[in-house]
Design an enzyme around this catalytic site. Structure first.
Site, PDB file in Angstrom:
ATOM      1  N   GLY A 135     -80.593  16.328  78.533  1.00 27.60           N
ATOM      2  CA  GLY A 135     -80.952  17.472  79.349  1.00 27.60           C
ATOM      3  C   GLY A 135     -81.024  17.083  80.819  1.00 27.60           C
ATOM      4  O   GLY A 135     -81.149  15.903  81.174  1.00 27.60           O
ATOM      5  N   CYS A 136     -80.940  18.105  81.678  1.00 29.18           N
ATOM      6  CA  CYS A 136     -80.933  17.838  83.122  1.00 29.18           C
ATOM      7  C   CYS A 136     -82.301  17.333  83.585  1.00 29.18           C
ATOM      8  O   CYS A 136     -82.392  16.296  84.267  1.00 29.18           O
ATOM      9  CB  CYS A 136     -80.516  19.091  83.881  1.00 29.18           C
ATOM     10  SG  CYS A 136     -81.296  20.621  83.315  1.00 29.18           S
ATOM     11  N   TYR A 137     -83.358  18.015  83.205  1.00 31.37           N
ATOM     12  CA  TYR A 137     -84.699  17.533  83.577  1.00 31.37           C
ATOM     13  C   TYR A 137     -84.985  16.149  82.987  1.00 31.37           C
ATOM     14  O   TYR A 137     -85.462  15.262  83.700  1.00 31.37           O
ATOM     15  CB  TYR A 137     -85.777  18.501  83.086  1.00 31.37           C
ATOM     16  CG  TYR A 137     -86.021  19.726  83.925  1.00 31.37           C
ATOM     17  CD1 TYR A 137     -86.354  19.642  85.275  1.00 31.37           C
ATOM     18  CD2 TYR A 137     -85.993  21.002  83.346  1.00 31.37           C
ATOM     19  CE1 TYR A 137     -86.630  20.783  86.020  1.00 31.37           C
ATOM     20  CE2 TYR A 137     -86.266  22.137  84.087  1.00 31.37           C
ATOM     21  CZ  TYR A 137     -86.584  22.032  85.424  1.00 31.37           C
ATOM     22  OH  TYR A 137     -86.866  23.154  86.153  1.00 31.37           O
TER      23      TYR A 137
END
Ligand SMILES: NC(=O)c1ccc[n+]([C@@H]2O[C@H](COP(=O)([O-])OP(=O)(O)OC[C@H]3O[C@@H](n4cnc5c(N)ncnc54)[C@H](OP(=O)(O)O)[C@@H]3O)[C@@H](O)[C@H]2O)c1
Length: 320
Positions: A135-137
């Site tokens: 995921g990006c986060y």
């Protein structure tokens, strides 16, 4: 070599098309829509599962839940798969069900999948048939955090605060009441407090549930800035933490550890595959600022790093 992108018209899929257009040896042969009912449109092809065996690698840029059955078809057709959704990130199907509200769509493939935080899992990615792109986060949290945890620089019992902020493209192309212009422009909100879906992924990859992750929605289009508040062990200051990160990433072209008193901004990383990290002292706490572009290092760029490795190509091709 040839790739297919399923969900090529979404934000992550569009970003991958842009990257592949500049790639010297991986061609986006099949830019496909994501849903069976979505018609061909412009250069985007209708989804055609029969054709996934024509390519070396399939990028899945579809929502979680939809990606896993597509991964199975592509793998059975002989293609390698990089899944940008959350379907193969969590190793425990019970955690997946608790997090995503539905039974895992392909639990038998969880053992096949490799978590593709490239700089930290390069060897496994290189021999994988199925990569779960992070995921990006989580990428923005884990890039600075993992080397500090591995070096034992942090007080074992202290909470790790991850205060994260993302541009609105992180939510994908479909607008809703939270993400439409009128509610994002000139505004800032925290969301998912205490139950954001990226928390179990961060805990799993970091090997600890001491991490309090709270995301915020920024009134801009792309980029993530995460501020980590960390309690160092006695005698550990920012110089030591910076040194550990500089050593960990000395050979990494896509990670930049900044000099003292320097903090990265979104403008430093937007439209690049860079992860930029600044390390500071604030009243005895370590404060680490981490930025990346959610659509590049947080999605399509890291997916391409992984794909290059899986195909035996140089990891940075198409990403300079
Ligand atoms: N945006 C980011 O920053 C980011 C970062 C990391 C990971 N991701 C992940 O990457 C994936 C794509 O995200 P995105 O931001 O590009 O989303 P998006 O802009 O909303 O695009 C999603 C695509 O998925 C397709 N789709 C929608 N519902 C579907 C279904 N039920 N079955 C199959 N396909 C479906 C759509 O294709 P058609 O319209 O052609 O049918 C659309 O092109 C998601 O899993 C997301 O969590 C996104």
């Amino acid at each position: 070599m040839k790739a297919a992108i399923v969900g090529a018209g979404g934000y992550a899929g569009q970003e991958l098309q842009t990257l592949l257009a500049r790639h010297p040896s991986l061609d986006c042969a099949l830019p496909m829509r994501g849903r069976a009912q979505s018609p061909a449109e412009g250069h985007l092809l209708a989804l055609d599962l029969e054709r996934l065996g024509e390519v070396d690698l399939v990028f899945l840029c579809t929502p979680h839940g939809a990606a896993a059955p597509l991964a199975r078809v592509a793998l059975e057709a002989g293609a390698k798969v990089v899944d940008l959704s959350a379907d193969f990130r969590l190793k425990d199907p019970a955690v997946y069900e608790a997090t995503y509200g539905a039974p895992h769509p392909a639990p038998d493939l969880l053992d096949v999948a490799v978590y593709g935080l490239t700089e930290h899992n390069r060897r496994e990615v290189s021999s994988a048939r199925l990569v779960a792109n992070p995921g990006c986060y989580p990428t923005s949290v884990l890039m600075p955090l993992l080397p500090l945890l591995e070096a034992g620089l942090l007080e074992a019992e202290a909470p790790i605060i991850a205060d994260a902020k993302s541009g609105v493209s992180g939510a994908g192309a479909g607008a809703n009441a939270t993400t439409h212009f009128g509610n994002v422009h000139d505004n800032l909100r925290a969301y998912g407090i205490g139950d954001h879906r990226h928390t179990p992924e961060i805990w799993q990859a970091a090997g600890t549930d001491r991490i309090v992750f709270v995301p915020h929605l920024l009134p801009c289009f792309r980029g993530i800035l995460t501020t980590l508040y960390l309690t160092p062990r006695t005698g550990i200051g920012p110089a030591r933490a910076r040194e550990v990160l500089q050593v960990a990433y000395a050979e990494e072209p896509f990670v930049e550890v900044l000099p003292p008193d320097t903090s990265p901004t979104l403008h430093d990383v937007q439209h690049t595959n860079q992860s930029a990290i600044g390390v500071h002292d604030a009243y005895g706490q370590l404060v680490v600022v981490s930025t990346l572009d959610n659509l590049v290092k947080g999605a399509a760029g890291q997916a391409l790093q992984n794909a290059n490795l899986m195909l035996g190509l140089e990891e940075g091709l198409g990403l300079a």
